[in-house]
Enzyme design. Structure first.
Site, PDB file in Angstrom:
ATOM      1  N   CYS A   1       0.866  -1.179   0.000  1.00 44.78           N
ATOM      2  CA  CYS A   1       0.000   0.000   0.000  1.00 44.78           C
ATOM      3  C   CYS A   1       0.904   1.230   0.000  1.00 44.78           C
ATOM      4  O   CYS A   1       2.041   1.157  -0.462  1.00 44.78           O
ATOM      5  CB  CYS A   1      -0.996  -0.016   1.163  1.00 44.78           C
ATOM      6  SG  CYS A   1      -0.295   0.229   2.809  1.00 44.78           S
TER       7      CYS A   1
ATOM      8  N   ASP B   1      -8.380   4.008   1.111  1.00 43.00           N
ATOM      9  CA  ASP B   1      -7.420   4.234   2.187  1.00 43.00           C
ATOM     10  C   ASP B   1      -8.132   4.807   3.407  1.00 43.00           C
ATOM     11  O   ASP B   1      -8.686   5.901   3.347  1.00 43.00           O
ATOM     12  CB  ASP B   1      -6.344   5.207   1.703  1.00 43.00           C
ATOM     13  CG  ASP B   1      -5.179   5.330   2.652  1.00 43.00           C
ATOM     14  OD1 ASP B   1      -5.209   4.726   3.748  1.00 43.00           O
ATOM     15  OD2 ASP B   1      -4.210   6.029   2.297  1.00 43.00           O
TER      16      ASP B   1
ATOM     17  N   ARG C   1      -3.579  -0.456   5.287  1.00 45.14           N
ATOM     18  CA  ARG C   1      -4.146  -1.545   4.487  1.00 45.14           C
ATOM     19  C   ARG C   1      -3.232  -2.753   4.362  1.00 45.14           C
ATOM     20  O   ARG C   1      -3.665  -3.884   4.605  1.00 45.14           O
ATOM     21  CB  ARG C   1      -4.519  -1.028   3.085  1.00 45.14           C
ATOM     22  CG  ARG C   1      -5.709  -0.088   3.101  1.00 45.14           C
ATOM     23  CD  ARG C   1      -5.881   0.614   1.782  1.00 45.14           C
ATOM     24  NE  ARG C   1      -4.805   1.600   1.617  1.00 45.14           N
ATOM     25  CZ  ARG C   1      -4.677   2.399   0.570  1.00 45.14           C
ATOM     26  NH1 ARG C   1      -5.550   2.324  -0.426  1.00 45.14           N
ATOM     27  NH2 ARG C   1      -3.697   3.272   0.507  1.00 45.14           N
TER      28      ARG C   1
END
Length: 194
Positions: free
Chosen positions: A8, A163, A14
């Protein structure tokens, strides 16, 4: 396929959640010989993972890395499969490590089972690469190229996982749920390919 790298942006939300949740799923599925790690394309090494990400992992009985790791050549070389959280992470990873192009996918792209969407995604990726090259060479991008990219993007569902950085615990839980749904499909795919 024994080593999977999740990628990420900062490796604080994440991808650490993907790493931790996937470890639990692999253990439950009897696939504990598969190793997982995570990294970020813009990570500051040593930054602690988000408190909310750590809370979500704890609620799920999982644990991820305690601090962030920057995406590197050695990690890409280590991995048999690199799964990114967004299309932009995928493009960034391929730009940095073009030799890894055949093993870099978005997580959602890799676990999808819609062949028609896969063909359209491949066309989008090709067009975006051509447009970026033209822009780098100061060449004009045609209206037809722009129109085709927009058309394809409207036809294909997003392969990005939003996100949750800086958001509420609920946003992190939502992202984790989306990731977990993909990881369950990933484990099934890994088991079927054995």
């Amino acid at each position: 396929m024994n080593r999977i790298l999740f990628v990420c942006t900062g490796n604080t939300c994440r991808s650490p959640m993907a790493e931790g949740i996937m470890r639990s799923i692999l253990a439950e599925a009897g696939l504990s010989d598969i190793e997982v790690r995570s990294a970020g394309v813009s990570a500051y090494p040593g930054t602690p993972i988000s408190d909310h990400a750590a809370s979500v992992l704890s609620m799920k009985g999982s644990s991820g890395p305690s601090e962030s790791t920057l995406l590197s050549q050695s990690l890409v070389d280590w991995a048999d499969l690199v799964l990114t959280m967004t299309s932009s992470h995928k493009r960034h990873t391929i730009q940095l490590y073009p030799e890894a192009v055949d093993k870099v996918y978005t997580l959602k792209e890799y676990v999808q089972d819609d062949a028609g969407a896969a063909v359209k995604i491949a066309e989008i990726e090709t067009l975006l690469t051509e447009v970026q090259l033209k822009q780098a060479l100061s060449e004009p991008v045609t209206d037809e190229e722009r129109r085709r990219i927009e058309e394809l993007q409207q036809e294909v569902p997003s392969h990005d996982i939003a996100d949750p950085y800086g958001g509420s615990l609920r946003m992190y839980q939502s992202a984790a749920q989306e990731i977990e749904e993909c990881l369950i499909k990933l484990a099934a795919k890994l088991r079927a390919n054995r």
